[in-house]
Design an enzyme around this catalytic site. Structure first.
Site, short mmCIF file in Angstrom:
data_model
loop_
_atom_site.label_atom_id
_atom_site.label_comp_id
_atom_site.label_asym_id
_atom_site.label_seq_id
_atom_site.Cartn_x
_atom_site.Cartn_y
_atom_site.Cartn_z
N ARG A 180 12.29 -2.45 -9.01
CA ARG A 180 10.88 -2.09 -9.18
C ARG A 180 10.63 -1.63 -10.60
O ARG A 180 11.50 -1.02 -11.24
CB ARG A 180 10.49 -0.96 -8.21
CG ARG A 180 10.66 -1.31 -6.74
CD ARG A 180 9.75 -2.44 -6.30
NE ARG A 180 8.35 -2.12 -6.46
CZ ARG A 180 7.62 -1.46 -5.57
NH1 ARG A 180 8.17 -1.05 -4.44
NH2 ARG A 180 6.35 -1.21 -5.79
N ARG A 218 14.48 8.26 10.89
CA ARG A 218 15.00 7.60 9.70
C ARG A 218 14.10 7.76 8.47
O ARG A 218 14.45 7.32 7.38
CB ARG A 218 15.26 6.13 9.97
CG ARG A 218 14.04 5.25 10.15
CD ARG A 218 14.46 3.78 10.25
NE ARG A 218 13.33 2.87 10.33
CZ ARG A 218 12.84 2.38 11.45
NH1 ARG A 218 13.39 2.71 12.61
NH2 ARG A 218 11.80 1.55 11.45
N LYS A 277 4.36 4.92 5.45
CA LYS A 277 3.65 3.65 5.34
C LYS A 277 3.51 2.95 6.68
O LYS A 277 3.22 1.75 6.72
CB LYS A 277 4.36 2.75 4.33
CG LYS A 277 4.42 3.36 2.92
CD LYS A 277 5.10 2.45 1.93
CE LYS A 277 5.14 3.07 0.54
NZ LYS A 277 5.76 2.19 -0.48
N ASN A 280 5.17 3.05 -5.99
CA ASN A 280 5.49 2.97 -7.41
C ASN A 280 4.52 3.75 -8.30
O ASN A 280 4.92 4.31 -9.32
CB ASN A 280 5.52 1.50 -7.84
CG ASN A 280 6.52 1.25 -8.95
OD1 ASN A 280 7.31 2.12 -9.30
ND2 ASN A 280 6.50 0.05 -9.50
N PRO A 283 0.83 -1.22 0.00
CA PRO A 283 0.00 0.00 0.00
C PRO A 283 0.86 1.26 0.00
O PRO A 283 1.91 1.32 0.64
CB PRO A 283 -0.79 -0.12 1.32
CG PRO A 283 -0.74 -1.57 1.68
CD PRO A 283 0.56 -2.09 1.16
N GLU A 284 0.40 2.26 -0.74
CA GLU A 284 1.11 3.54 -0.72
C GLU A 284 0.61 4.36 0.47
O GLU A 284 -0.36 4.01 1.15
CB GLU A 284 0.90 4.27 -2.04
CG GLU A 284 1.35 3.42 -3.23
CD GLU A 284 1.90 4.21 -4.40
OE1 GLU A 284 2.24 5.39 -4.24
OE2 GLU A 284 2.01 3.61 -5.49
#
Length: 264
Positions: A253, A121, A52, A162, A2-3
């Site tokens: 990807r 991070r 995410k 993506n 999931p984005e």
């Protein structure tokens, strides 16, 4: 995977469904059973997303960190909930609704220090009001890595996946192979604003919408695939110029772009 807009949408749903309620919490699968037992009966205070990553906060100060990864899903059903089916890592049940978490990459208790380390991070999240786009630009502009790769790096920008990577680059007219040192600040600011707007639409609508109305013509993609300019359209004609969409693998990807609309 999931984005980021999906996780923010889930956080808003959980915040709306459970805030202020003493939740029934369990781990039918058994892999989170001690933690669930400690959470059972606690009052749910808030849910939030960082990129995410989904976080549940309880009034006691307890915090749960969830990362869905490639296969994780969190259901939403009306209470009372039916008997669990399959490998349910975490079950939460409020007054009117409940949810089952299956297949996450991470489901764990967090401390404030853990959260600080996570945020440190991660790059800025376009869907958070406290995001600083210049933090991402500083990292991009000093690198000779391809911008298309850096947009997928959660340490640089948190939440882009993506689909948004391909579509934002297309809408900006930027070739995905352009190196970071060749990206100027004005271009980045336009890309950032566009990303914020597109991902906000994704949160509100529950789906990715990237095509401007004037460009929304031509053959529609398979059912379930996001309507897109270039994403998963390799070999098809560009919706704007008619040239053939190209594609290749970048850092593991799939990458898509139009050679005319996104020149080198």
């Amino acid at each position: 995977m999931p984005e980021g807009h999906t996780i923010h949408r889930l956080a808003r749903l959980h915040h709306r469904r459970y805030r202020g309620q003493a939740l029934r919490v369990s781990s039918p699968q058994g892999r989170f059973v001690d933690e669930a037992s400690a959470l059972d009966g606690q009052v749910f205070r808030a849910a939030e997303a960082w990129g995410k990553h989904l976080l549940h906060h309880y009034d006691s100060g307890a915090m749960v960190h969830i990362h869905l990864g490639l296969y994780g899903k969190f259901s939403d059903v009306k209470a009372p909930m039916p008997a669990p089916v399959g490998q349910v890592r975490l079950r939460i049940e409020g007054d009117d609704h409940g949810g089952d978490l299956r297949g996450p990459t991470a489901c764990e208790m967090y401390t404030p220090e853990d959260l600080d380390a996570l945020v440190a991070r991660l790059g800025p999240d376009p869907l958070r009001k406290d995001a600083d786009p210049d933090k991402a630009f500083r990292r991009i502009h000093k690198s000779k890595r391809a911008l298309g790769a850096m947009l997928m790096d959660q340490k640089i920008v948190a939440g882009i996946g993506n689909v948004y990577r391909a579509e934002v680059l297309f809408r900006a007219g930027v070739h995905p192979m352009r190196i970071g040192t060749a990206v100027d600040h004005d271009v980045w600011q336009r890309m950032w604003r566009d990303t914020v707007e597109l991902m906000d639409v994704g949160v509100r609508k529950g789906k990715i919408i990237t095509i401007r109305p004037d460009d929304d013509h031509g053959v529609r993609g398979p059912r379930g695939r996001p309507r897109s300019y270039v994403y998963r359209r390799r070999g098809e004609p560009c919706r704007v110029c008619g040239n053939t969409i190209l594609g290749e693998i970048m850092e593991g990807r799939n990458l898509f772009w139009c050679p005319s609309c996104q020149p080198d």
